[in-house]
Design an enzyme around this catalytic site. Structure first.
Site, PDB file in Angstrom:
ATOM      1  NE  ARG A 122      -4.412  -0.807   0.021  1.00 36.82           N
ATOM      2  CZ  ARG A 122      -4.764  -1.071   1.213  1.00 36.82           C
ATOM      3  NH1 ARG A 122      -4.904  -1.904   1.695  1.00 36.82           N
ATOM      4  NH2 ARG A 122      -5.472  -0.620   1.028  1.00 36.82           N
ATOM      5  CD  GLN A 127      -1.783   6.827  -3.919  1.00 31.87           C
ATOM      6  OE1 GLN A 127      -1.656   7.665  -4.673  1.00 31.87           O
ATOM      7  NE2 GLN A 127      -2.718   7.243  -2.493  1.00 31.87           N
ATOM      8  CG  ASP A 130      -4.414  -0.075  -3.276  1.00 30.02           C
ATOM      9  OD1 ASP A 130      -4.592  -0.912  -2.847  1.00 30.02           O
ATOM     10  OD2 ASP A 130      -3.816   0.098  -1.882  1.00 30.02           O
ATOM     11  CB  SER A 133      -7.197   1.341  -2.091  1.00 30.55           C
ATOM     12  OG  SER A 133      -5.948   1.558  -1.409  1.00 30.55           O
ATOM     13  CE1 TYR A 228      -3.441  -3.560   5.039  1.00 32.33           C
ATOM     14  CE2 TYR A 228      -1.415  -3.951   5.057  1.00 32.33           C
ATOM     15  CZ  TYR A 228      -2.991  -3.830   4.503  1.00 32.33           C
ATOM     16  OH  TYR A 228      -3.188  -4.175   2.853  1.00 32.33           O
TER      17      TYR A 228
HETATM   18  P1  NAD Z   1      -7.783  -2.603   6.554  1.00 34.87           P
HETATM   19  O1  NAD Z   1      -9.308  -3.532   5.598  1.00 34.87           O
HETATM   20  O2  NAD Z   1      -6.609  -4.019   6.886  1.00 34.87           O
HETATM   21  O3  NAD Z   1      -8.428  -2.953   8.074  1.00 34.87           O
HETATM   22  C1  NAD Z   1      -9.688  -1.842   8.049  1.00 34.87           C
HETATM   23  C2  NAD Z   1      -9.867  -0.712   9.473  1.00 34.87           C
HETATM   24  O4  NAD Z   1     -10.400  -1.006  10.281  1.00 34.87           O
HETATM   25  C3  NAD Z   1      -8.152  -0.133   9.447  1.00 34.87           C
HETATM   26  O5  NAD Z   1      -8.454   1.319   9.803  1.00 34.87           O
HETATM   27  C4  NAD Z   1      -7.713  -1.154  10.891  1.00 34.87           C
HETATM   28  O6  NAD Z   1      -6.951  -0.155  11.549  1.00 34.87           O
HETATM   29  C5  NAD Z   1      -9.156  -0.987  11.940  1.00 34.87           C
HETATM   30  N1  NAD Z   1      -9.170  -2.107  12.536  1.00 34.87           N
HETATM   31  C6  NAD Z   1      -8.401  -2.972  12.783  1.00 34.87           C
HETATM   32  N2  NAD Z   1      -9.011  -3.724  14.283  1.00 34.87           N
HETATM   33  C7  NAD Z   1     -10.055  -3.072  14.577  1.00 34.87           C
HETATM   34  C8  NAD Z   1     -10.821  -2.408  15.582  1.00 34.87           C
HETATM   35  N3  NAD Z   1      -9.940  -3.680  17.139  1.00 34.87           N
HETATM   36  N4  NAD Z   1     -11.813  -2.027  16.026  1.00 34.87           N
HETATM   37  C9  NAD Z   1     -11.153  -0.767  15.112  1.00 34.87           C
HETATM   38  N5  NAD Z   1     -10.967  -0.596  13.322  1.00 34.87           N
HETATM   39  C10 NAD Z   1      -9.940  -2.076  14.153  1.00 34.87           C
HETATM   40  O7  NAD Z   1      -7.613  -1.393   6.102  1.00 34.87           O
HETATM   41  P2  NAD Z   1      -7.460  -1.063   4.759  1.00 34.87           P
HETATM   42  O8  NAD Z   1      -8.632   0.249   4.509  1.00 34.87           O
HETATM   43  O9  NAD Z   1      -6.610  -1.349   3.841  1.00 34.87           O
HETATM   44  O10 NAD Z   1      -5.670  -0.182   5.142  1.00 34.87           O
HETATM   45  C11 NAD Z   1      -5.218   0.020   5.606  1.00 34.87           C
HETATM   46  C12 NAD Z   1      -3.760   0.575   5.663  1.00 34.87           C
HETATM   47  O11 NAD Z   1      -3.281   1.294   4.539  1.00 34.87           O
HETATM   48  C13 NAD Z   1      -4.613   2.290   6.333  1.00 34.87           C
HETATM   49  O12 NAD Z   1      -3.182   2.409   7.407  1.00 34.87           O
HETATM   50  C14 NAD Z   1      -4.200   3.005   5.539  1.00 34.87           C
HETATM   51  O13 NAD Z   1      -4.277   4.157   5.396  1.00 34.87           O
HETATM   52  C15 NAD Z   1      -3.443   2.497   4.345  1.00 34.87           C
HETATM   53  N6  NAD Z   1      -3.291   2.364   2.771  1.00 34.87           N
HETATM   54  C16 NAD Z   1      -2.268   3.287   2.535  1.00 34.87           C
HETATM   55  C17 NAD Z   1      -2.175   3.791   1.429  1.00 34.87           C
HETATM   56  C18 NAD Z   1      -1.149   4.456   0.340  1.00 34.87           C
HETATM   57  O14 NAD Z   1      -0.006   5.021   0.647  1.00 34.87           O
HETATM   58  N7  NAD Z   1      -1.348   4.387  -0.986  1.00 34.87           N
HETATM   59  C19 NAD Z   1      -3.719   3.063   0.102  1.00 34.87           C
HETATM   60  C20 NAD Z   1      -4.392   2.559   1.086  1.00 34.87           C
HETATM   61  C21 NAD Z   1      -4.544   2.277   2.037  1.00 34.87           C
END
Ligand code: NAD
Length: 381
Positions: A122, A127, A130, A133, A228
């Protein structure tokens, strides 16, 4: 090189790995693109438009697979499809690798180079490709729409001569890509939105969308280098449940998106918490496929509790907006191929020490090459 894009066979799968626009991009690279007739029909992309873009449509799935250097599809393949592929060919799709050791073994045995969309890092550079996302964002939107359709209430405040209707209360648990889009969608519809996540730093993002961040004291949480969430201890989960119970009891809609990469989703809403919710309220469990955040949620079904709370456990909620889900997913596939395409030789550069490739390449040359999955496959890690 030949690229073949199969139609999806999983029940209820409405997305495709190719649009006429993405096909045009692949053809511009110098690829010959074949696709199964009707592959975009469920997402409202017509066969005629694929043909116009230069795609060769075929009914002969077995021959197209056997001839392909690159195979694209949304979902993991059936075992017989892997066996039909050429040794050295590339297969790119979602693969659910943490739960599919036999599938990885089959790819390795067939000498197929398997790339997992879930494992693409990620990072900013990645991006455009991805797919987690692009799909999560639509899932977050769809969760609010699906909940609103089941709720016998409106979401915005309405001042009418017959009285004031108060805004619906929405609680979003897990504020990653899906959660942020759910908050934004619920806010646009005029709901009063609260949200919670265990990752530090999310509070500011929640506030910037005009929602309230719920504070629950859990002690040290944290996140991995990849961004994550880390798994909570059973004590922390219990504290979180206690903190969430009151908010759930007041909510009209609860949307849970909490996931821990590579592990089953944490169980956050217990039966007791569901029993404490208002009759008629709606819970959407976006983690239902990876174990579920909500007690008694079932993949592919709406469950109504004896108390009248509806729990939505859609298989693939982004499939409800399959046209746009396909548009962005196909763009992710094309971006991956463009990134690794060598314009001079008109082949894929899969020998580079590329960080993206190291993240998502699972099998190559007859073995599992990704260190995270070598042990599961019985090779030396
Ligand atoms: P994910 O689908 O793995 O999880 C969804 C959300 O659930 C996350 O925000 C996680 O912190 C939360 N979570 C886990 N356990 C929890 C709990 N017990 N209670 C409440 N919330 C809980 O996450 P995602 O949407 O795939 O995103 C993962 C990471 O990747 C994030 O930090 C996001 O900002 C990052 N990201 C970065 C980029 C980039 O830089 N290009 C792109 C997409 C996502």
């Amino acid at each position: 090189m030949n690229c073949y894009v199969t139609a999806e066979t999983a029940p209820g799968e409405t997305r495709a790995a190719l649009t006429p626009a993405s096909a045009a991009e692949l053809i511009k690279l110098g690829l010959t693109v074949r696709a199964r007739s009707g592959l975009g029909t469920a997402a409202h992309y017509a066969d005629a438009d694929y043909t116009k873009a230069g795609v060769i449509l075929t009914e002969d799935h077995a021959a197209a697979l056997a001839d392909a250097d690159i195979v694209l599809r949304v979902r993991k393949p059936p075992a017989e499809d892997i066996a039909r592929m050429k040794r050295g060919a590339l297969h790119l799709s979602f693969l659910d690798p943490f739960n599919e050791p036999a599938l990885l073994a089959a790819f390795a045995a067939a000498g197929v180079t398997a790339v997992s969309l879930e494992m693409i890092p990620r990072t900013t550079l990645a991006q455009k490709m991805d797919a987690l996302s692009s799909q999560s964002s639509l899932a977050g939107y769809s969760a609010v729409i699906e909940a609103a359709q089941r709720l016998r209430m409106v979401l915005p405040m309405m001042m009418t001569p017959a009285g004031t209707i108060l805004p619906a209360r929405v609680f979003v648990v897990g504020v990653g890509v899906a959660g942020l889009q759910a908050i934004a969608t619920a806010k646009r519809l005029g709901a009063r939105v609260e949200a919670f996540d265990t990752r530090p730093g999310v509070e500011e993002q929640v506030k910037s969308l005009g929602a309230k961040f719920v504070k629950i004291e859990l002690g040290a949480t944290g996140q991995t280098a990849g961004g994550y969430a880390q798994a909570l201890t059973p004590e922390q989960i219990a504290k979180q449940q206690a903190g969430m119970a009151k908010i759930c009891a007041q909510a009209d809609i609860v949307i849970t998106t909490a996931k821990v990469f590579g592990r089953p989703a944490p169980r956050l809403l217990t039966q007791a918490m569901l029993d404490g919710m208002k009759p008629g309220s709606v819970v959407v469990d976006l983690a239902v496929e990876s174990g579920g955040n909500v007690a008694s949620s079932r993949p592919g079904e709406d469950v109504v509790t004896p108390h009248g709370v509806t729990i939505v456990g859609h298989h693939c909620i982004e499939g409800t907006v399959s046209h746009h889900a396909t548009q962005v997913l196909a763009a992710n596939f094309a971006a991956w191929l463009v990134h690794f395409w060598d314009v001079k030789t008109k082949t894929l550069r899969l020998d580079s020490p590329d960080e993206i490739l190291r993240g998502c390449l699972l099998t190559r040359g007859g073995v599992v090459v990704h260190p995270q999955f070598q042990k599961a496959e019985g090779q030396k890690g």
